[in-house]
Design an enzyme around this catalytic site. Structure first.
Site, PDB file in Angstrom:
ATOM      1  N   LYS A  17      41.704  18.480   9.963  1.00  0.00           N
ATOM      2  CA  LYS A  17      41.717  19.058  10.689  1.00  0.00           C
ATOM      3  C   LYS A  17      40.460  19.562  12.139  1.00  0.00           C
ATOM      4  CE  LYS A  17      44.248  22.896   9.397  1.00  0.00           C
ATOM      5  NZ  LYS A  17      44.473  22.142   7.968  1.00  0.00           N
ATOM      6  N   ARG A  92      51.068  29.292  11.133  1.00  0.00           N
ATOM      7  CA  ARG A  92      51.435  28.585   9.759  1.00  0.00           C
ATOM      8  C   ARG A  92      52.956  28.958   9.092  1.00  0.00           C
ATOM      9  NH1 ARG A  92      45.858  26.862   7.102  1.00  0.00           N
ATOM     10  NH2 ARG A  92      44.686  26.906   8.496  1.00  0.00           N
ATOM     11  N   ARG A 131      33.698  18.339  -0.216  1.00  0.00           N
ATOM     12  CA  ARG A 131      33.161  19.450   0.983  1.00  0.00           C
ATOM     13  C   ARG A 131      32.107  20.316   1.716  1.00  0.00           C
ATOM     14  NH1 ARG A 131      37.795  22.118   5.221  1.00  0.00           N
ATOM     15  NH2 ARG A 131      38.065  23.634   2.924  1.00  0.00           N
ATOM     16  N   ARG A 164      32.609  26.404   0.612  1.00  0.00           N
ATOM     17  CA  ARG A 164      33.506  27.211   0.577  1.00  0.00           C
ATOM     18  C   ARG A 164      34.347  27.519  -0.282  1.00  0.00           C
ATOM     19  NH1 ARG A 164      38.164  25.809   5.439  1.00  0.00           N
ATOM     20  NH2 ARG A 164      39.149  27.201   4.310  1.00  0.00           N
ATOM     21  N   ARG A 175      46.877  26.808  -2.061  1.00  0.00           N
ATOM     22  CA  ARG A 175      46.661  27.156  -0.386  1.00  0.00           C
ATOM     23  C   ARG A 175      47.990  25.293  -0.394  1.00  0.00           C
ATOM     24  NH1 ARG A 175      41.300  25.336  -0.189  1.00  0.00           N
ATOM     25  NH2 ARG A 175      41.270  24.707   2.009  1.00  0.00           N
TER      26      ARG A 175
HETATM   27  P1  AP5 Z   1      38.364  19.508   7.113  1.00  0.00           P
HETATM   28  O1  AP5 Z   1      38.193  18.813   8.639  1.00  0.00           O
HETATM   29  O2  AP5 Z   1      37.835  20.528   6.437  1.00  0.00           O
HETATM   30  O3  AP5 Z   1      39.835  19.492   7.066  1.00  0.00           O
HETATM   31  P2  AP5 Z   1      41.083  20.861   7.794  1.00  0.00           P
HETATM   32  O4  AP5 Z   1      42.115  20.113   8.068  1.00  0.00           O
HETATM   33  O5  AP5 Z   1      39.756  21.338   8.730  1.00  0.00           O
HETATM   34  O6  AP5 Z   1      40.890  22.128   6.137  1.00  0.00           O
HETATM   35  P3  AP5 Z   1      40.592  23.554   5.660  1.00  0.00           P
HETATM   36  O7  AP5 Z   1      40.690  23.179   4.575  1.00  0.00           O
HETATM   37  O8  AP5 Z   1      39.502  23.939   6.971  1.00  0.00           O
HETATM   38  O9  AP5 Z   1      42.054  23.902   5.931  1.00  0.00           O
HETATM   39  P4  AP5 Z   1      42.288  24.759   6.031  1.00  0.00           P
HETATM   40  O10 AP5 Z   1      43.136  24.604   6.419  1.00  0.00           O
HETATM   41  O11 AP5 Z   1      43.239  25.157   4.292  1.00  0.00           O
HETATM   42  O12 AP5 Z   1      41.693  25.853   6.253  1.00  0.00           O
HETATM   43  P5  AP5 Z   1      41.524  26.887   7.590  1.00  0.00           P
HETATM   44  O13 AP5 Z   1      39.917  27.783   7.775  1.00  0.00           O
HETATM   45  O14 AP5 Z   1      42.334  27.037   8.106  1.00  0.00           O
HETATM   46  O15 AP5 Z   1      38.239  18.092   6.285  1.00  0.00           O
HETATM   47  C1  AP5 Z   1      38.399  18.590   5.032  1.00  0.00           C
HETATM   48  C2  AP5 Z   1      37.145  17.071   3.692  1.00  0.00           C
HETATM   49  O16 AP5 Z   1      37.922  16.413   4.121  1.00  0.00           O
HETATM   50  C3  AP5 Z   1      35.615  16.949   4.603  1.00  0.00           C
HETATM   51  O17 AP5 Z   1      34.815  17.480   3.688  1.00  0.00           O
HETATM   52  C4  AP5 Z   1      35.683  16.154   5.799  1.00  0.00           C
HETATM   53  O18 AP5 Z   1      34.227  15.733   5.728  1.00  0.00           O
HETATM   54  C5  AP5 Z   1      36.543  15.329   5.180  1.00  0.00           C
HETATM   55  N1  AP5 Z   1      37.618  14.469   5.909  1.00  0.00           N
HETATM   56  C6  AP5 Z   1      37.855  14.812   6.948  1.00  0.00           C
HETATM   57  N2  AP5 Z   1      38.338  13.670   7.668  1.00  0.00           N
HETATM   58  C7  AP5 Z   1      38.492  12.667   6.767  1.00  0.00           C
HETATM   59  C8  AP5 Z   1      38.962  11.256   7.234  1.00  0.00           C
HETATM   60  N3  AP5 Z   1      39.933  11.217   7.753  1.00  0.00           N
HETATM   61  N4  AP5 Z   1      38.264  10.751   5.876  1.00  0.00           N
HETATM   62  C9  AP5 Z   1      37.877  11.063   4.734  1.00  0.00           C
HETATM   63  N5  AP5 Z   1      37.256  12.336   4.758  1.00  0.00           N
HETATM   64  C10 AP5 Z   1      37.691  13.121   5.814  1.00  0.00           C
HETATM   65  O19 AP5 Z   1      42.332  28.397   6.876  1.00  0.00           O
HETATM   66  C11 AP5 Z   1      41.330  29.222   5.064  1.00  0.00           C
HETATM   67  C12 AP5 Z   1      42.468  30.244   4.832  1.00  0.00           C
HETATM   68  O20 AP5 Z   1      42.107  31.473   6.054  1.00  0.00           O
HETATM   69  C13 AP5 Z   1      43.809  30.135   4.461  1.00  0.00           C
HETATM   70  O21 AP5 Z   1      44.112  29.191   3.088  1.00  0.00           O
HETATM   71  C14 AP5 Z   1      44.883  31.266   5.197  1.00  0.00           C
HETATM   72  O22 AP5 Z   1      44.194  32.459   3.632  1.00  0.00           O
HETATM   73  C15 AP5 Z   1      43.773  32.106   6.459  1.00  0.00           C
HETATM   74  N6  AP5 Z   1      44.115  32.019   7.440  1.00  0.00           N
HETATM   75  C16 AP5 Z   1      43.471  30.501   8.324  1.00  0.00           C
HETATM   76  N7  AP5 Z   1      45.002  30.487   9.145  1.00  0.00           N
HETATM   77  C17 AP5 Z   1      45.804  31.836   8.720  1.00  0.00           C
HETATM   78  C18 AP5 Z   1      47.172  31.921   9.674  1.00  0.00           C
HETATM   79  N8  AP5 Z   1      46.940  30.737  10.843  1.00  0.00           N
HETATM   80  N9  AP5 Z   1      47.754  32.497   9.222  1.00  0.00           N
HETATM   81  C19 AP5 Z   1      47.810  32.849   7.709  1.00  0.00           C
HETATM   82  N10 AP5 Z   1      46.381  32.831   6.996  1.00  0.00           N
HETATM   83  C20 AP5 Z   1      45.895  32.003   7.092  1.00  0.00           C
END
Ligand code: AP5
Length: 221
Positions: A17, A92, A131, A164, A175
């Site tokens: 994402k 979410r 990552r 992270r 997760r």
């Molecule tokens: P990356 O692009 O970083 O993936 P991402 O989908 O953004 O992953 P996140 O871990 O950020 O998602 P998340 O939803 O768990 O975390 P968030 O920060 O939103 O890519 C990942 C890796 O893969 C990187 O190394 C990249 O280089 C590589 N990559 C990408 N695309 C690739 C490809 N096509 N091929 C190969 N490699 C690739 O949330 C974190 C926490 O915050 C949650 O767990 C929760 O506690 C809280 N939170 C956030 N939003 C909410 C909400 N709405 N409600 C409640 N809690 C929330």
């Protein structure tokens, strides 16, 4: 699609994402609101919301709706009405989706397209273990697929790269489970509204980017 569209990007942890959001905000001139980034900034700043959120984030659980909804709705309301918007990692839960719908309606907006990136669990686990993220601009790197030119340093702004605290194997397992039980029903919610597009994210990032562009192009046509 509206002149100032509202685009949602969703998918399991590590689906790509954040990687794809960096392209979409530039290509379609969208304001980027990532709830994960907002929460990590709140934790780093030691705000009340950040303190309330940290233990949930470290464990891989969702932060309670009342904390996240207030933060997100305030940020959406603060945007100029003529600005398109990319929401990354929100909603979410079904309750968040309903709150968002009501908040957007007040602003005379709706959700134009939901880009739902899907990647198998084993690929996600491998991606997240490799990552590293820039502390300054949040650009994600990967030691296997997208290494920085200089280890530990962001190519774009020279910022320090970090791992992270919720990319541990236990937190990633939680997760993934939370995603399945609480967030997948949100995709069904948007599917019923006819605005969900499923994207196969298990391809190189440039190919995924092409699929996203195609999906947005189809909505605009
Ligand atoms: P990356 O692009 O970083 O993936 P991402 O989908 O953004 O992953 P996140 O871990 O950020 O998602 P998340 O939803 O768990 O975390 P968030 O920060 O939103 O890519 C990942 C890796 O893969 C990187 O190394 C990249 O280089 C590589 N990559 C990408 N695309 C690739 C490809 N096509 N091929 C190969 N490699 C690739 O949330 C974190 C926490 O915050 C949650 O767990 C929760 O506690 C809280 N939170 C956030 N939003 C909410 C909400 N709405 N409600 C409640 N809690 C929330």
């Amino acid at each position: 699609m509206a002149a100032a569209p509202t685009v949602l990007i969703m998918g399991p942890p590590g689906a790509g994402k954040g990687t794809q959001a960096a392209h979409l905000v530039v290509a379609y001139d969208l304001a980027h609101l990532s709830t994960g980034d907002l929460l990590r900034a709140a934790v780093a700043a030691g705000t009340d919301a950040g303190q309330a959120a940290q233990r949930y984030m470290d464990a891989g659980d969702l932060v309670p709706d009342e904390v996240i909804v207030a933060m997100l709705v305030d940020a959406v309301r603060a945007l100029p009405s003529e600005r398109g918007l990319l929401l990354d990692g929100f909603p979410r839960t079904r309750a968040q989706a309903e709150t968002l719908e009501a908040a957007l309606a007040e602003l005379d907006r709706g959700v134009d397209v939901v880009l739902d990136i899907r990647v198998p669990d084993d690929v996600i686990i491998e991606r997240l273990s490799g990552r590293w993220i820039c502390r300054t601009c949040q650009t994600p790197y990967n030691v296997n697929t997208r290494p920085p030119k200089t280890p530990g340093t962001c190519d774009l702004d020279g910022g320090e790269l970090f791992q992270r605290s919720d990319d541990t194997s236990d937190a990633v397992a939680t997760r993934l489970e939370v995603y399945r039980t609480q967030t997948e029903p949100v995709a069904a919610f948007y599917e019923q509204r006819g605005c969900l597009v499923r994207i196969d994210g298990n391809h190189p990032a440039d190919d995924v980017r092409g699929a996203l562009d195609e999906a947005i192009g189809a909505v605009r046509a």
